[in-house]
Design an enzyme around this catalytic site. Structure first.
Site, PDB file in Angstrom:
ATOM      1  N   ASP A   1     -55.440 -33.858  69.029  1.00 26.37           N
ATOM      2  CA  ASP A   1     -55.958 -32.721  68.108  1.00 26.37           C
ATOM      3  C   ASP A   1     -57.246 -32.734  67.831  1.00 26.37           C
ATOM      4  OD1 ASP A   1     -55.503 -30.287  67.114  1.00 26.37           O
ATOM      5  OD2 ASP A   1     -54.515 -31.156  65.215  1.00 26.37           O
TER       6      ASP A   1
ATOM      7  N   TRP B   1     -63.982 -30.081  66.974  1.00 27.08           N
ATOM      8  CA  TRP B   1     -65.111 -30.766  67.377  1.00 27.08           C
ATOM      9  C   TRP B   1     -66.406 -29.921  68.092  1.00 27.08           C
ATOM     10  CZ3 TRP B   1     -68.075 -31.828  71.749  1.00 27.08           C
ATOM     11  CH2 TRP B   1     -68.796 -33.103  71.801  1.00 27.08           C
TER      12      TRP B   1
ATOM     13  N   SER C   1     -48.940 -27.772  75.755  1.00 25.85           N
ATOM     14  CA  SER C   1     -47.765 -27.196  75.162  1.00 25.85           C
ATOM     15  C   SER C   1     -47.241 -26.076  75.707  1.00 25.85           C
ATOM     16  CB  SER C   1     -47.914 -27.275  73.497  1.00 25.85           C
ATOM     17  OG  SER C   1     -48.507 -26.098  73.172  1.00 25.85           O
TER      18      SER C   1
ATOM     19  N   ASN D   1     -49.256 -23.318  74.117  1.00 26.26           N
ATOM     20  CA  ASN D   1     -50.543 -23.216  74.682  1.00 26.26           C
ATOM     21  C   ASN D   1     -51.116 -21.995  75.352  1.00 26.26           C
ATOM     22  OD1 ASN D   1     -51.428 -26.844  74.677  1.00 26.26           O
ATOM     23  ND2 ASN D   1     -51.770 -25.342  72.798  1.00 26.26           N
ATOM     24  N   TRP D   2     -49.919 -21.226  76.043  1.00 21.90           N
ATOM     25  CA  TRP D   2     -50.355 -20.268  76.844  1.00 21.90           C
ATOM     26  C   TRP D   2     -50.668 -19.122  76.184  1.00 21.90           C
ATOM     27  CZ3 TRP D   2     -50.448 -21.345  81.824  1.00 21.90           C
ATOM     28  CH2 TRP D   2     -49.736 -22.047  82.537  1.00 21.90           C
TER      29      TRP D   2
ATOM     30  N   ARG E   1     -53.261 -19.079  73.921  1.00 21.86           N
ATOM     31  CA  ARG E   1     -54.690 -18.993  73.964  1.00 21.86           C
ATOM     32  C   ARG E   1     -55.297 -18.130  74.785  1.00 21.86           C
ATOM     33  NH1 ARG E   1     -56.287 -25.465  73.049  1.00 21.86           N
ATOM     34  NH2 ARG E   1     -54.774 -25.934  71.303  1.00 21.86           N
TER      35      ARG E   1
ATOM     36  N   ARG F   1     -51.506 -39.135  65.563  1.00 21.40           N
ATOM     37  CA  ARG F   1     -51.951 -37.530  65.604  1.00 21.40           C
ATOM     38  C   ARG F   1     -53.410 -37.673  65.268  1.00 21.40           C
ATOM     39  NH1 ARG F   1     -49.687 -31.808  65.223  1.00 21.40           N
ATOM     40  NH2 ARG F   1     -51.613 -30.737  65.416  1.00 21.40           N
TER      41      ARG F   1
ATOM     42  N   LEU G   1     -45.686 -32.895  63.649  1.00 19.62           N
ATOM     43  CA  LEU G   1     -45.336 -33.179  65.081  1.00 19.62           C
ATOM     44  C   LEU G   1     -45.535 -32.268  66.163  1.00 19.62           C
ATOM     45  CD1 LEU G   1     -41.929 -35.322  64.587  1.00 19.62           C
ATOM     46  CD2 LEU G   1     -44.402 -36.026  65.214  1.00 19.62           C
ATOM     47  N   SER G   2     -45.629 -31.037  65.831  1.00 21.25           N
ATOM     48  CA  SER G   2     -45.967 -29.894  66.682  1.00 21.25           C
ATOM     49  C   SER G   2     -45.086 -29.678  67.871  1.00 21.25           C
ATOM     50  CB  SER G   2     -47.402 -29.879  67.025  1.00 21.25           C
ATOM     51  OG  SER G   2     -48.378 -29.688  65.991  1.00 21.25           O
TER      52      SER G   2
ATOM     53  N   GLU H   1     -42.780 -44.979  64.242  1.00 20.34           N
ATOM     54  CA  GLU H   1     -43.630 -44.840  63.299  1.00 20.34           C
ATOM     55  C   GLU H   1     -44.983 -43.570  63.374  1.00 20.34           C
ATOM     56  OE1 GLU H   1     -43.339 -46.728  60.522  1.00 20.34           O
ATOM     57  OE2 GLU H   1     -41.480 -47.272  61.290  1.00 20.34           O
TER      58      GLU H   1
END
Length: 247
Positions: free
Chosen positions: A20, A25, A65, A68-69, A71, A188, A195-196, A207
């Site tokens: 992520d 960035w 994911s 993400n379509w 976008r 992450r 957890l998306s 963990e």
């Protein structure tokens, strides 16, 4: 393996990463979002090497994911181009390092040219057994669970599965991850704490390590920090510390 790499005593067999921060960035640097994704692809290469160097036998990366379509189309198209280029560049490296590629998700819904590259890479690396690189593409945990339940129901109708004996171990072969071990550690990046829709069933006892580093800046040092943090944790699986000490 690099002789200078010191492995933690308690090493996760399977590390899964939610990559992520590519967009942020790029935004912080006044660059287009796709440049963040390009730099993110470089981080993937570094992380594959870091996992191999540190003896992590299975690494799964959340690459695209089902959500993400949603976008912008030009961003999705650019991501598919980056994925194709990444596969072309990395297949020789996977073969050289003897790493098996496993793709999880509904990747039959990806562009045909991408599907072909994925099938080819999976076929060429299928005989490797020591190290696995998993790519989650068009993946969603809820979608996976629905598909697994449908497949299990079909197996029950055909007499290949007794629903009375159905438990997690019997459901596992119907999941996208199949024979892959459940993740011991989920990383992450970018400081987000969710957890998306990623490996929610498989990561039930994993963990979780939250890195504040944006994905394009993720490197071997940050990967090792996550492994070191994991090594310090006590995994009880519902037991008390006293029970673990006796066992």
């Amino acid at each position: 393996m690099n002789s200078e790499t010191k492995q933690p005593v308690n090493l996760p067999k399977h590390v899964a990463i939610i990559m992520d921060g590519n967009g942020r960035w790029a935004q912080q640097r006044g660059l287009p979002r796709i440049e963040g994704h390009r730099r993110g692809a470089e981080a993937v290469k570094r992380t594959l090497q870091a996992a191999r160097d540190n003896g992590v036998r299975c690494l799964t990366l959340y690459a695209f994911s089902v959500e993400n379509w949603n976008r912008p189309k030009d961003e999705v198209d650019a991501l598919m181009d980056l994925l194709g280029n990444f596969l072309d560049e990395q297949l020789p490296e996977l073969l050289k390092r003897e790493i098996r590629l496993r793709v999880i998700g509904r990747y039959q819904e990806l562009p045909e040219k991408i599907q072909k590259r994925l099938r080819d890479a999976e076929a060429q690396t299928a005989h490797f057994t020591e190290y696995t690189a998993g790519l989650a593409l068009n993946y969603g945990s809820r979608t996976e669970i629905v598909d697994a339940v449908k497949s299990a129901a079909e197996a029950a109708r055909s007499g290949d599965l007794d629903l009375e004996t159905l438990d997690y171990d019997r459901l596992r072969p119907f999941l996208y991850t199949g024979e892959m071990p459940d993740p011991d550690l989920v990383i992450r990046t970018s400081g987000e704490c969710r957890l998306s829709n990623f490996l929610m069933l498989q990561a039930a006892y994993a963990e979780i390590y939250i890195s504040k580093v944006l994905w394009p800046d993720f490197d071997q040092k940050e990967f090792k920090a996550a492994l070191d943090d994991f090594a310090r944790r006590e995994r009880r699986y519902g037991k008390t510390t006293a029970q673990l000490t006796k066992s």
